[in-house]
Scaffold this active site. Structure first.
Site, short mmCIF file in Angstrom:
data_model
loop_
_atom_site.label_atom_id
_atom_site.label_comp_id
_atom_site.label_asym_id
_atom_site.label_seq_id
_atom_site.Cartn_x
_atom_site.Cartn_y
_atom_site.Cartn_z
N CYS A 69 2.95 50.55 35.96
CA CYS A 69 3.81 51.70 36.23
C CYS A 69 5.10 51.61 35.42
O CYS A 69 5.83 50.61 35.51
CB CYS A 69 4.14 51.78 37.72
SG CYS A 69 5.32 53.08 38.12
N CYS A 72 8.47 51.23 37.76
CA CYS A 72 8.77 50.04 38.54
C CYS A 72 9.78 49.17 37.79
O CYS A 72 9.92 49.30 36.57
CB CYS A 72 7.49 49.23 38.79
SG CYS A 72 6.40 49.96 40.04
N ASN A 173 7.83 66.54 42.67
CA ASN A 173 6.41 66.82 42.90
C ASN A 173 5.80 65.58 43.52
O ASN A 173 5.91 64.50 42.94
CB ASN A 173 5.68 67.14 41.60
CG ASN A 173 6.20 68.38 40.91
OD1 ASN A 173 6.87 69.20 41.53
ND2 ASN A 173 5.90 68.53 39.64
N HIS A 184 4.64 56.54 41.24
CA HIS A 184 5.90 55.99 41.77
C HIS A 184 6.77 57.11 42.34
O HIS A 184 6.82 58.21 41.78
CB HIS A 184 6.65 55.29 40.63
CG HIS A 184 7.75 54.39 41.09
ND1 HIS A 184 7.61 53.02 41.18
CD2 HIS A 184 9.00 54.65 41.50
CE1 HIS A 184 8.73 52.48 41.61
NE2 HIS A 184 9.60 53.46 41.82
N HIS A 186 9.37 59.55 42.62
CA HIS A 186 10.37 60.00 41.67
C HIS A 186 10.43 61.52 41.66
O HIS A 186 9.55 62.20 42.16
CB HIS A 186 10.06 59.49 40.26
CG HIS A 186 8.90 60.19 39.60
ND1 HIS A 186 7.59 60.00 39.99
CD2 HIS A 186 8.85 61.13 38.61
CE1 HIS A 186 6.78 60.74 39.25
NE2 HIS A 186 7.52 61.45 38.42
N GLN A 188 12.46 64.89 39.09
CA GLN A 188 12.92 65.19 37.74
C GLN A 188 14.09 66.16 37.80
O GLN A 188 14.32 66.82 38.82
CB GLN A 188 11.79 65.80 36.91
CG GLN A 188 10.59 64.88 36.72
CD GLN A 188 9.55 65.50 35.82
OE1 GLN A 188 9.79 65.77 34.64
NE2 GLN A 188 8.35 65.72 36.36
#
Length: 360
Positions: A69, A72, A173, A184, A186, A188
Site C-alpha cells: 500500500c 501506509c 470515497n 487505505h 483516505h 482527496q
C-alpha cells in the site's frame, strides 16, 4: 494542530498534521523522477459543463496488495508515499493528478467555433486519515476526526489562496463498490480552475430563490427540515446544537444524508469554534448509523460542498453523504434514465430512509 511541511523525492509537497509538536524529519529515499502531469479542460458546447481530460491517469496505481500500500507508513524494504514510520494525518500531492499546474506549460488555451479548451491547472491532494491500513474514518477517535477537520480547513484556506483556483472540493470515497483503487482510509481534495457543474446549477437556483423571496435558499431548507424534528415523517436523522443531518426532500440515492451547520458558513474556514467542536461527535454518529444499515459496512461517498470563488453568498457549506447500496445484497446502479438523462429515480422514500437511520 501542529503542521510540518516537507517534500517527496520527486518534488511533490507532503504535509503532516499532528495534535501536538512532533518531529517529522524522515526523508523520501525513493528514486523518483520529477512529476509532470498534463491535462486539458474542455467545455461541453451544449451544457457549458467543464470536462477534464487526463490521459496520463490510465497508469495510476490500482488495487495493490495490502503489504504494498502506498499510503501506509514506510518501513525497511518497503518505501511508500509517507516516509515516516508512523503518522496521524498526512496530506500530499497526488502522484497521478487530474489537475496540475504543470499542465499550463504544455497546453495552450484554444477555441474554434463552438469548442473551447484550456490547461487543466489546479491541484489534487490525497488526505490519509490514519496510518492504520485496516481502519476507516468511523474508527477514528473524536480528537483525530477533529484533526482531519482542521487539515481540511487548512488545505481549503491554502488552496483558495492559489491563483486560478475557483472551487475547493474535499471528499472521501469508501468501498470497492464506489470504485476506490486504494484500500487505505483516505480522502482527496481537488482545487478546480472552474466552478463544478453541480455547484453552478445550485447557484442558479439559489440566486433565483433570493430574487423571488428575499431569503437564502439554504437557510430556508434547513429551517423547514428542523421544524419537522420529532414528527413521524420527519427527514431529520439527528440534530445537534450546531449541526443538523437530514435526508433531502428529493434524495437521489436510497440512503442519502445532508449535514448542515446550523449557522450558515461559506466554507470550512468560516465555521465557528462551536461548530468545529461538535462536528466530530455528530459526523462519527452519522457514519456509525450508515455502517449499521447492512451486515457489511456501507460503501459511501462523503462530499463537502463549498462556495466557489469569487464568493457567492447565496451558497452555503454542507456535506452530502450517500451510499450506492439499497439493500443488503443490491447496489443502486444508475439506470439509463439516470446516466443518459440525469433523471434520478429513487427506490426508497426519503422519509422511510430517515426513520431507518434514526432507529439505528
Amino acid at each position: 494542530m501542529h503542521k510540518t511541511v516537507t517534500e517527496l523525492a520527486d518534488g511533490r509537497e507532503l504535509i503532516y498534521y499532528d495534535d501536538g509538536p512532533t518531529v517529522r524529519d524522515a526523508v523520501d529515499a525513493r528514486p523518483l523522477e520529477p512529476a509532470a502531469s498534463v491535462s486539458e479542460v474542455r467545455v461541453d458546447p451544449f451544457t457549458g459543463d467543464a470536462v477534464t481530460i487526463a490521459a496520463h491517469r490510465q497508469a495510476r496505481t490500482y488495487h495493490p496488495p495490502a503489504d504494498e500500500c502506498p499510503l501506509c507508513p514506510s518501513r525497511e524494504g518497503r518505501l511508500s508515499e509517507i516516509p515516516a514510520a508512523d503518522y496521524q494525518v498526512a496530506v500530499f500531492e497526488n502522484r497521478f493528478p487530474s489537475l496540475a499546474d504543470s499542465s499550463a506549460a504544455h497546453v495552450a488555451p484554444w477555441s474554434d467555433g463552438p469548442y473551447a479548451l484550456t490547461p487543466g491547472t489546479g491541484r489534487c491532494e490525497v488526505v490519509c486519515f490514519t496510518s492504520d491500513h485496516g481502519a476507516s474514518f468511523v474508527d477514528l477517535s473524536e480528537p483525530r476526526a477533529r484533526l482531519v477537520l482542521d487539515a481540511w480547513t487548512d488545505r481549503t484556506a491554502e488552496l483558495y489562496a492559489r491563483p486560478g483556483v475557483r472551487q475547493v472540493y474535499c471528499f472521501e470515497n469508501r468501498g470497492a463498490e464506489i470504485g476506490v483503487t486504494l484500500g487505505h482510509p483516505h480522502g482527496q481534495i481537488y482545487a478546480f480552475p472552474f466552478t463544478t457543474p453541480r455547484t453552478a446549477l445550485a447557484l442558479d437556483r439559489a440566486v433565483a430563490h433570493l430574487a423571488a423571496t428575499g431569503r437564502n435558499l439554504y437557510d430556508d431548507v434547513l429551517a423547514a427540515e428542523r421544524a419537522t424534528a420529532g414528527k413521524p415523517d420527519s427527514r431529520v436523522v439527528l440534530a445537534g446544537e450546531h449541526w443538523t443531518a437530514f435526508v433531502p426532500f428529493a434524495a437521489r440515492w436510497p440512503y442519502e444524508v445532508h449535514l448542515y451547520p446550523n449557522r450558515r458558513a461559506a466554507d470550512l474556514t468560516a465555521l465557528d469554534d462551536d461548530a468545529r467542536a461538535e462536528f466530530p461527535r455528530v459526523y462519527l454518529d452519522l457514519l456509525r448509523r450508515f455502517d449499521r444499515l447492512f451486515p457489511e459496512p456501507a460503501p459511501y461517498i462523503a462530499a463537502w460542498h463549498q462556495t466557489p470563488r469569487p464568493a457567492a453568498t447565496e451558497l452555503a457549506l454542507h456535506l452530502e453523504l450517500f451510499t450506492l447500496r439499497r439493500t443488503a445484497d443490491k447496489l443502486k446502479y444508475l439506470a439509463g434514465t439516470e446516466s443518459g438523462m440525469g433523471a434520478f429515480m429513487n427506490d426508497v422514500r426519503p422519509e422511510t430512509a430517515a426513520r431507518t437511520l434514526r432507529e439505528l
